[in-house]
Design an enzyme around this catalytic site. Sequence first.
Site, short mmCIF file in Angstrom:
data_model
loop_
_atom_site.label_atom_id
_atom_site.label_comp_id
_atom_site.label_asym_id
_atom_site.label_seq_id
_atom_site.Cartn_x
_atom_site.Cartn_y
_atom_site.Cartn_z
N HIS A 150 0.98 -92.16 4.25
CA HIS A 150 -0.47 -92.28 4.42
C HIS A 150 -1.24 -92.27 3.09
CE1 HIS A 150 0.86 -91.49 8.37
NE2 HIS A 150 0.88 -90.18 8.30
N ASP B 262 2.04 -97.28 10.16
CA ASP B 262 1.44 -96.14 9.48
C ASP B 262 0.09 -96.02 10.16
OD1 ASP B 262 -0.12 -94.49 7.86
OD2 ASP B 262 1.10 -94.95 6.10
N HIS B 263 -0.05 -95.08 11.08
CA HIS B 263 -1.22 -95.13 11.94
C HIS B 263 -2.53 -94.92 11.18
CE1 HIS B 263 -0.48 -90.80 12.02
NE2 HIS B 263 -1.76 -90.67 12.32
P1 NAD Z 1 10.33 -87.92 21.73
O1 NAD Z 1 11.50 -87.09 21.37
O2 NAD Z 1 9.22 -87.30 22.52
O3 NAD Z 1 10.83 -89.20 22.54
C1 NAD Z 1 12.01 -89.86 22.22
C2 NAD Z 1 12.38 -90.83 23.32
O4 NAD Z 1 13.66 -91.39 23.00
C3 NAD Z 1 12.51 -90.21 24.72
O5 NAD Z 1 12.00 -91.15 25.66
C4 NAD Z 1 14.03 -90.07 24.91
O6 NAD Z 1 14.44 -90.12 26.24
C5 NAD Z 1 14.50 -91.30 24.17
N1 NAD Z 1 15.91 -91.22 23.74
C6 NAD Z 1 16.50 -90.27 22.99
N2 NAD Z 1 17.82 -90.57 22.81
C7 NAD Z 1 18.03 -91.75 23.44
C8 NAD Z 1 19.16 -92.60 23.59
N3 NAD Z 1 20.35 -92.32 23.04
N4 NAD Z 1 19.00 -93.74 24.29
C9 NAD Z 1 17.82 -94.05 24.85
N5 NAD Z 1 16.72 -93.30 24.75
C10 NAD Z 1 16.82 -92.15 24.05
O7 NAD Z 1 9.78 -88.53 20.35
P2 NAD Z 1 8.28 -88.98 20.02
O8 NAD Z 1 7.51 -87.79 19.58
O9 NAD Z 1 7.76 -89.81 21.12
O10 NAD Z 1 8.50 -89.86 18.70
C11 NAD Z 1 8.99 -91.18 18.74
C12 NAD Z 1 8.87 -91.78 17.35
O11 NAD Z 1 7.49 -91.82 16.99
C13 NAD Z 1 9.56 -90.99 16.24
O12 NAD Z 1 10.03 -91.89 15.28
C14 NAD Z 1 8.43 -90.16 15.65
O13 NAD Z 1 8.69 -89.80 14.30
C15 NAD Z 1 7.29 -91.14 15.75
N6 NAD Z 1 5.97 -90.51 15.77
C16 NAD Z 1 5.62 -89.67 16.80
C17 NAD Z 1 4.37 -89.12 16.82
C18 NAD Z 1 3.92 -88.23 17.94
O14 NAD Z 1 2.73 -87.85 17.94
N7 NAD Z 1 4.78 -87.90 18.88
C19 NAD Z 1 3.44 -89.41 15.79
C20 NAD Z 1 3.82 -90.28 14.77
C21 NAD Z 1 5.08 -90.82 14.78
#
Ligand code: NAD
Length: 494
Positions: A244, A181-182
């Site tokens: 949060h 939880d950042h």
């Molecule tokens: P994203 O969609 O940008 O990245 C997902 C990654 O998973 C990619 O590298 C993709 O290639 C990979 N992927 C998808 N299917 C796959 C598979 N079957 N096998 C292997 N790799 C696979 O998502 P994100 O925004 O980076 O988010 C990642 C996590 O972090 C999520 O749980 C999201 O809720 C959480 N999160 C993201 C943010 C943010 O700012 N982006 C903030 C808070 C939380």
Amino acid sequence: MPTERRSLIMLFGATGDLATRKLYPAMYNLFKKGNIRDHFAVIGTSRHSVDDAKFRDIVTKSVNDAEKKADKKLVADFIKHFFFVTHDVTDLEHYSVLKDKAEELDKEFKLNGNRVFYISMAPNFFGTVAKNLKNQGLLSEGNGFNRLVIEKPFGRDFESAKELNDALSHSFNEDQIYRIDHYLGKEMIQNIEAIRFGNTLFEALWNNRYIDNIQVTLAENLGVEERAGYYDNSGALRDMVQNHIMQIVSLLAMEQPVAFKDVDIRAEKVKALRSLRVYNVAEASTNFVRGQYAAGGNGKEYREEDGVPADSNTETFVAGKLLFDNYRWSGVPFYIRTGKKLADKFTRVDVVFKKPLVDIFSFPQDGNTLLSPNVLTIHIEPNQGFSLVVNAKNGDQGFHTEPVNLDFYESSQRTQNTPQPYERLIHDVLKGDGTNFSSWPEVANAWKFVDQIRRVWDIQQPMFPNYLPGSMGPVAADELLARDHREWIYKLNQ
Ligand code: NAD
């Protein structure tokens, strides 16, 4: 000299948005400070066809984007620790390739069998990856540690969260799971404990005898932007309140932990959350308000945003009153609110103390104002600091009081040097310190509370849109406090 932490970090979703925007710059900062140095290696994985050289380019770009004048030589040393394996997490056979790579790097970088598995992927993969890591033999045996880092969201209600937790428990014990939880990585959130438990002045008064109410505001000024697909399935209650806000509230409400250690802090947070009153239908309807933004400024209304259904009832704003049924807090409301397209972007906590029982300075015939309540405001972001409103004589010839502000803000230089949340949190994982992560009982209790509000909202038709961009939410959010003869401390135009 900082202690160097040894570990392999296996990162699932290594080409994704979170990894490239936040995780690599955070790791680089740890490297720069010597928290990781010679004995760490990162295996990045995703479905993309990327080799080590391309991966290192991605990491370099990510570091340079975050730090404009990053030291070239240091970055070059840093990226030598990064390796890529193209891997579909649903492909069972292929885990053996990851396993071999992990063993090879363990020897090369002398990692002592320590492994961190960081799942930065869509939540539907969390359980699958955790299960496969164990079943395909990737967990380190012997003296090394195995730690699992999970991004949010952790379920979408209590049932799905429990299902996910059961899946994770198949492979990892609770003390090996780090649920991110950042907000818990933010400097001023961590400062809540210092302010409370480091100061007799506050902790002695931190109860229903002296505190009238507590207000927590997490305001954003942007709309859903590119996240409509995700957001419309979630809404502010799930996206902000369940995690949060509940975490912040539990830090404000908990008893003093026996020691400043993760197990002791978690025990107190859980105890606080267990005494949070779970509302029945009538209470949920009265004590919670939802909103959805209208068109305004140059922006569209929420229902017209790209990717949002025209009849969406997803809330972009929530305000609510929380009540703890325990000796310390009985009768003290905790008001919370969060929303998109509000007046400004900030997070703050206002602790409103009771006024003196007798106001001997009130001379209405002289036009003197009544005493103001003392308010302790914890400014979490963008400014970091706190302020305390006290009453003092105003310097006139007569005897008039006025509220004055005692302010402390971190300097911008200190703020700049403060580690970003992901840097702290990754460091905590490497240290094995679970203080700033959500434990399962915390998550479970938060869901049980939030589910009850959701249940009521799902059967009632909202009147959306109901607030203007640039406001502080719907009128009903003000009425929520007005009913209790109170008002929000932060109002517009302050
Ligand atoms: P994203 O969609 O940008 O990245 C997902 C990654 O998973 C990619 O590298 C993709 O290639 C990979 N992927 C998808 N299917 C796959 C598979 N079957 N096998 C292997 N790799 C696979 O998502 P994100 O925004 O980076 O988010 C990642 C996590 O972090 C999520 O749980 C999201 O809720 C959480 N999160 C993201 C943010 C943010 O700012 N982006 C903030 C808070 C939380």
